[in-house]
Design a protein around this motif. Structure first.
Motif, PDB file in Angstrom:
ATOM      1  N   LEU A 235      38.446 -95.153 -80.104  1.00  0.00           N
ATOM      2  CA  LEU A 235      38.278 -95.484 -78.693  1.00  0.00           C
ATOM      3  C   LEU A 235      37.153 -96.487 -78.462  1.00  0.00           C
ATOM      4  N   ALA A 236      36.061 -96.390 -79.213  1.00  0.00           N
ATOM      5  CA  ALA A 236      34.944 -97.314 -79.028  1.00  0.00           C
ATOM      6  C   ALA A 236      35.381 -98.756 -79.289  1.00  0.00           C
ATOM      7  N   GLU A 237      36.150 -98.958 -80.351  1.00  0.00           N
ATOM      8  CA  GLU A 237      36.643-100.307 -80.664  1.00  0.00           C
ATOM      9  C   GLU A 237      37.671-100.759 -79.630  1.00  0.00           C
ATOM     10  N   VAL A 238      38.500 -99.831 -79.188  1.00  0.00           N
ATOM     11  CA  VAL A 238      39.494-100.156 -78.166  1.00  0.00           C
ATOM     12  C   VAL A 238      38.798-100.618 -76.888  1.00  0.00           C
ATOM     13  N   GLN A 239      37.765 -99.896 -76.469  1.00  0.00           N
ATOM     14  CA  GLN A 239      37.030-100.259 -75.258  1.00  0.00           C
ATOM     15  C   GLN A 239      36.337-101.610 -75.407  1.00  0.00           C
ATOM     16  N   LYS A 240      35.763-101.850 -76.575  1.00  0.00           N
ATOM     17  CA  LYS A 240      35.101-103.140 -76.831  1.00  0.00           C
ATOM     18  C   LYS A 240      36.102-104.282 -76.720  1.00  0.00           C
ATOM     19  N   TRP A 241      37.286-104.074 -77.294  1.00  0.00           N
ATOM     20  CA  TRP A 241      38.337-105.102 -77.220  1.00  0.00           C
ATOM     21  C   TRP A 241      38.709-105.364 -75.766  1.00  0.00           C
ATOM     22  N   GLY A 242      38.891-104.310 -74.996  1.00  0.00           N
ATOM     23  CA  GLY A 242      39.266-104.464 -73.598  1.00  0.00           C
ATOM     24  C   GLY A 242      38.232-105.237 -72.803  1.00  0.00           C
ATOM     25  N   HIS A 243      36.953-104.945 -73.025  1.00  0.00           N
ATOM     26  CA  HIS A 243      35.882-105.656 -72.323  1.00  0.00           C
ATOM     27  C   HIS A 243      35.914-107.143 -72.662  1.00  0.00           C
ATOM     28  N   GLU A 244      36.089-107.465 -73.937  1.00  0.00           N
ATOM     29  CA  GLU A 244      36.085-108.864 -74.366  1.00  0.00           C
ATOM     30  C   GLU A 244      37.284-109.620 -73.797  1.00  0.00           C
ATOM     31  N   VAL A 245      38.457-108.984 -73.809  1.00  0.00           N
ATOM     32  CA  VAL A 245      39.662-109.623 -73.275  1.00  0.00           C
ATOM     33  C   VAL A 245      39.533-109.852 -71.774  1.00  0.00           C
ATOM     34  N   ASN A 246      39.069-108.847 -71.046  1.00  0.00           N
ATOM     35  CA  ASN A 246      38.896-109.003 -69.604  1.00  0.00           C
ATOM     36  C   ASN A 246      37.912-110.118 -69.283  1.00  0.00           C
ATOM     37  N   LYS A 247      36.883-110.225 -70.077  1.00  0.00           N
ATOM     38  CA  LYS A 247      35.910-111.305 -69.883  1.00  0.00           C
ATOM     39  C   LYS A 247      36.561-112.663 -70.095  1.00  0.00           C
ATOM     40  N   GLY A 248      37.416-112.756 -71.135  1.00  0.00           N
ATOM     41  CA  GLY A 248      38.095-114.019 -71.419  1.00  0.00           C
ATOM     42  C   GLY A 248      39.141-114.376 -70.384  1.00  0.00           C
ATOM     43  N   LEU A 249      39.768-113.364 -69.772  1.00  0.00           N
ATOM     44  CA  LEU A 249      40.814-113.611 -68.775  1.00  0.00           C
ATOM     45  C   LEU A 249      40.270-113.659 -67.354  1.00  0.00           C
TER      46      LEU A 249
END
Length: 313
Positions: free
Chosen positions: A185-199
């Protein structure tokens, strides 16, 4: 303790997503459901904070206000709301409301199993199957969904844009190193934050989805959905489910005459089947189940310093 305000609610979760159903909001005069929906955020602002914010609620909690219908063909009328205000429609909210109304005896069971909810976008039909006074499944038909654009580059990966109930950016799990499971979950959340920032520059995209289609030969996929505020949707998502299968239909040829599933990282699921295909897109039959988790009375002490509550995300 003094009591300034009191509200009763029925809490229901649908595939893990929580809904708080209110039937006794303060009386106000309104001439139509759209008028109530328009005035709701201002008139009931304090109620929204009291019932959805912590310490009585939490960041992922949704609200449903049930009122008598205006339309003669409807069984009940519903205004859906979140911490930010009203939303036109929530598939999960419709499942939660029908489940609560039937199981609590507020709505008589019909032999046809067909029920209608009046919403601000119109009257919505749902099919609720009841056994031994318990709602075992609720089926709805989705809006028309269509692929907007495929293979859009993003860093070392790509995504697909699909218009369902809103615009989704769908990424493939095969492009990341972690698994869609609670342990990661920690990696999943990190990925989500980075993607949202990029989009973030594209405000038309409402939610980012990471889809694992490696289980597709077994009739299922796994997904996780991120809102723009980086909050993880607590269910597989009705809109997400329709959007992901639309993207899969654009990628490959297969028959959807049989049911498929979309699973969350904690193994709840929504069942999906193709209901209609036309030149403009696809409609799906989406089926899930609601579970009543509590019936509560919330009160406001006028001396409570946290009357407006707070949110931790």
């Amino acid at each position: 303790m003094k009591i300034q305000k009191a509200f009763t609610s029925t809490d229901v979760h649908v595939a893990g997503e929580a809904f708080r159903i209110i039937k006794d909001a303060p009386f106000i005069y309104y001439q139509s459901l759209p008028q109530l929906d328009e005035e709701f955020p201002q008139i009931y602002a304090d109620m929204i904070k009291l019932l959805l914010n912590e310490p009585r609620g939490f960041a992922g909690l949704n609200g449903c206000l049930v009122v008598p219908p205006y339309s003669r063909e409807a069984d009940a009328a519903v205004v859906f709301f979140t911490h930010e205000g009203t939303v036109p429609f929530q598939y999960g909210g419709a499942v939660a409301v029908i489940t609560a109304l039937l199981e609590c005896g507020h709505l008589p069971q019909k032999k046809s199993n067909e029920y209608k909810l009046e919403t601000v976008i119109g009257v919505i039909s749902v099919r609720a199957m009841v056994e031994n006074d318990e709602v075992i499944s609720v089926e709805l038909i989705s809006e028309t969904c269509q692929t907007v654009q495929t293979n859009i580059p993003y860093k070392n990966t790509h995504y697909t844009l699909v218009q369902a109930d809103q615009l989704y950016a769908i990424f493939k799990k095969s492009d990341v190193s972690f698994e869609l499971r609670m342990e990661d979950l920690a990696e999943v959340q990190k990925w989500g934050h980075e993607v949202n920032k990029g989009l973030n520059s594209d405000r038309s995209i409402k939610e980012a989805v990471l889809m694992d289609d490696s289980f597709f030969p077994n009739g299922r996929i796994k997904t996780i959905t991120f809102r723009k505020d980086n909050f993880i949707v607590r269910s597989p998502g009705f809109g997400t489910t329709a959007a992901c299968y639309t993207s899969l239909l654009a990628d490959r040829e297969f028959s959807m005459n049989q049911p498929f599933k979309n699973e969350s990282i904690f193994n709840s699921f929504i069942t999906v089947q193709l209901a209609n295909q036309s030149e403009i897109g696809y409609q799906y039959s989406l089926t899930s189940r609601g579970f009543i988790t509590g019936m509560q009375t919330f009160v406001l002490d006028p001396t409570d310093p946290l009357a407006a509550g707070f949110l931790l995300k």
